[in-house]
Design a protein around this motif. Sequence first.
Motif, PDB file in Angstrom:
ATOM      1  N   ASN A 165       0.800  -1.218   0.000  1.00  0.00           N
ATOM      2  CA  ASN A 165       0.000   0.000   0.000  1.00  0.00           C
ATOM      3  C   ASN A 165       0.835   1.271   0.000  1.00  0.00           C
ATOM      4  O   ASN A 165       0.599   2.190  -0.789  1.00  0.00           O
ATOM      5  CB  ASN A 165      -0.972  -0.027   1.172  1.00  0.00           C
ATOM      6  N   SER A 166       1.821   1.358   0.860  1.00  0.00           N
ATOM      7  CA  SER A 166       2.647   2.556   0.948  1.00  0.00           C
ATOM      8  C   SER A 166       3.367   2.829  -0.374  1.00  0.00           C
ATOM      9  O   SER A 166       3.413   3.968  -0.845  1.00  0.00           O
ATOM     10  CB  SER A 166       3.655   2.415   2.085  1.00  0.00           C
ATOM     11  N   GLY A 167       3.891   1.801  -1.000  1.00  0.00           N
ATOM     12  CA  GLY A 167       4.570   1.948  -2.281  1.00  0.00           C
ATOM     13  C   GLY A 167       3.615   2.401  -3.384  1.00  0.00           C
ATOM     14  O   GLY A 167       3.978   3.231  -4.230  1.00  0.00           O
ATOM     15  N   GLN A 168       2.387   1.869  -3.360  1.00  0.00           N
ATOM     16  CA  GLN A 168       1.370   2.289  -4.339  1.00  0.00           C
ATOM     17  C   GLN A 168       1.068   3.772  -4.168  1.00  0.00           C
ATOM     18  O   GLN A 168       0.974   4.517  -5.146  1.00  0.00           O
ATOM     19  CB  GLN A 168       0.073   1.496  -4.146  1.00  0.00           C
ATOM     20  N   VAL A 169       0.905   4.185  -2.926  1.00  0.00           N
ATOM     21  CA  VAL A 169       0.597   5.585  -2.642  1.00  0.00           C
ATOM     22  C   VAL A 169       1.745   6.487  -3.108  1.00  0.00           C
ATOM     23  O   VAL A 169       1.508   7.515  -3.749  1.00  0.00           O
ATOM     24  CB  VAL A 169       0.296   5.802  -1.146  1.00  0.00           C
ATOM     25  N   LEU A 170       2.980   6.105  -2.822  1.00  0.00           N
ATOM     26  CA  LEU A 170       4.134   6.898  -3.263  1.00  0.00           C
ATOM     27  C   LEU A 170       4.171   7.031  -4.786  1.00  0.00           C
ATOM     28  O   LEU A 170       4.398   8.123  -5.316  1.00  0.00           O
ATOM     29  CB  LEU A 170       5.439   6.265  -2.763  1.00  0.00           C
ATOM     30  N   ALA A 171       3.941   5.935  -5.487  1.00  0.00           N
ATOM     31  CA  ALA A 171       3.952   5.964  -6.958  1.00  0.00           C
ATOM     32  C   ALA A 171       2.824   6.849  -7.482  1.00  0.00           C
ATOM     33  O   ALA A 171       3.027   7.650  -8.407  1.00  0.00           O
ATOM     34  CB  ALA A 171       3.828   4.538  -7.509  1.00  0.00           C
ATOM     35  N   ASP A 172       1.643   6.729  -6.904  1.00  0.00           N
ATOM     36  CA  ASP A 172       0.514   7.528  -7.356  1.00  0.00           C
ATOM     37  C   ASP A 172       0.711   9.013  -7.031  1.00  0.00           C
ATOM     38  O   ASP A 172       0.338   9.879  -7.835  1.00  0.00           O
ATOM     39  CB  ASP A 172      -0.799   7.021  -6.755  1.00  0.00           C
ATOM     40  N   LEU A 173       1.284   9.300  -5.886  1.00  0.00           N
ATOM     41  CA  LEU A 173       1.587  10.689  -5.534  1.00  0.00           C
ATOM     42  C   LEU A 173       2.520  11.317  -6.571  1.00  0.00           C
ATOM     43  O   LEU A 173       2.292  12.434  -7.037  1.00  0.00           O
ATOM     44  CB  LEU A 173       2.265  10.750  -4.168  1.00  0.00           C
ATOM     45  N   ALA A 174       3.570  10.585  -6.938  1.00  0.00           N
ATOM     46  CA  ALA A 174       4.532  11.078  -7.931  1.00  0.00           C
ATOM     47  C   ALA A 174       3.830  11.325  -9.263  1.00  0.00           C
ATOM     48  O   ALA A 174       4.025  12.375  -9.893  1.00  0.00           O
ATOM     49  CB  ALA A 174       5.683  10.099  -8.095  1.00  0.00           C
ATOM     50  N   ALA A 175       2.990  10.386  -9.681  1.00  0.00           N
ATOM     51  CA  ALA A 175       2.284  10.519 -10.956  1.00  0.00           C
ATOM     52  C   ALA A 175       1.315  11.694 -10.924  1.00  0.00           C
ATOM     53  O   ALA A 175       1.241  12.490 -11.873  1.00  0.00           O
ATOM     54  CB  ALA A 175       1.541   9.219 -11.280  1.00  0.00           C
ATOM     55  N   LEU A 176       0.568  11.839  -9.837  1.00  0.00           N
ATOM     56  CA  LEU A 176      -0.392  12.931  -9.715  1.00  0.00           C
ATOM     57  C   LEU A 176       0.299  14.287  -9.689  1.00  0.00           C
ATOM     58  O   LEU A 176      -0.174  15.256 -10.298  1.00  0.00           O
ATOM     59  CB  LEU A 176      -1.257  12.760  -8.462  1.00  0.00           C
ATOM     60  N   LYS A 177       1.411  14.373  -8.995  1.00  0.00           N
ATOM     61  CA  LYS A 177       2.136  15.636  -8.900  1.00  0.00           C
ATOM     62  C   LYS A 177       2.801  16.009 -10.231  1.00  0.00           C
ATOM     63  O   LYS A 177       3.052  17.170 -10.490  1.00  0.00           O
ATOM     64  CB  LYS A 177       3.149  15.582  -7.767  1.00  0.00           C
ATOM     65  N   ASN A 178       3.073  15.001 -11.059  1.00  0.00           N
ATOM     66  CA  ASN A 178       3.670  15.239 -12.369  1.00  0.00           C
ATOM     67  C   ASN A 178       2.625  15.367 -13.460  1.00  0.00           C
ATOM     68  O   ASN A 178       2.958  15.386 -14.636  1.00  0.00           O
ATOM     69  CB  ASN A 178       4.671  14.124 -12.725  1.00  0.00           C
ATOM     70  N   GLY A 179       1.345  15.407 -13.051  1.00  0.00           N
ATOM     71  CA  GLY A 179       0.261  15.601 -13.992  1.00  0.00           C
ATOM     72  C   GLY A 179      -0.078  14.413 -14.859  1.00  0.00           C
ATOM     73  O   GLY A 179      -0.709  14.553 -15.900  1.00  0.00           O
ATOM     74  N   ALA A 180       0.349  13.218 -14.450  1.00  0.00           N
ATOM     75  CA  ALA A 180       0.057  12.026 -15.245  1.00  0.00           C
ATOM     76  C   ALA A 180      -1.349  11.541 -15.031  1.00  0.00           C
ATOM     77  O   ALA A 180      -2.017  11.831 -14.098  1.00  0.00           O
ATOM     78  CB  ALA A 180       1.038  10.909 -14.907  1.00  0.00           C
TER      79      ALA A 180
END
Length: 180
Positions: A165-180
């Motif tokens: 879960n934590s890794g999924q959240v980190l990956a999604d945070l990065a994608a969301l912040k980069n506008g993906a």
Amino acid sequence: MKTALRLIAAFAATAIAFQVYAQGAAPAVGTAAPAFKLQDQKGDWRTLDQYKGKWVVLYFYPKDDTPGCTTEVCTFRDDVLKLRKAGAEVLGVSLDDIKSHAAFAEKYHVPFPLLSDNTQATAKAYGVLTFSEKMKISYAKRETFLIDPAGKVVKHYVGVDPKENSGQVLADLAALKNGA
């Protein structure tokens, strides 16, 4: 034919029982995250409004000091610096009381708030409150909500793997912040 009818009747009874015990629907992605006011393991009051302007990882878990919940809290603990660097605050929520949270947090050196939803109101508002017929207890399902700085739900994780879960959240945070 009788066996098939019995199976259908049993399935229908199970579905009805689930509907009785499943409390509310989860907030939809893109909608405002439900407000809450809960005490953490130190007895301090926490509200969603306190985190305006920050990303919030609001994760619900069934029970302090159980195998899956311990794995999940320790994974978030180990990733908390990465999550904070990404601008996110982590909040764990279960129906356990403050005393239980305090012991759990101390035992595993948890550096973020564990919130006590002993009234079950927040679990209901987020659609994660459930009831075990077998054990005759209510608990929060293991689900996570990623809330953006404006207070909107941007991701809802269902069927969470405590190790991932934590890794999924980190990956999604990065994608969301980069506008993906």
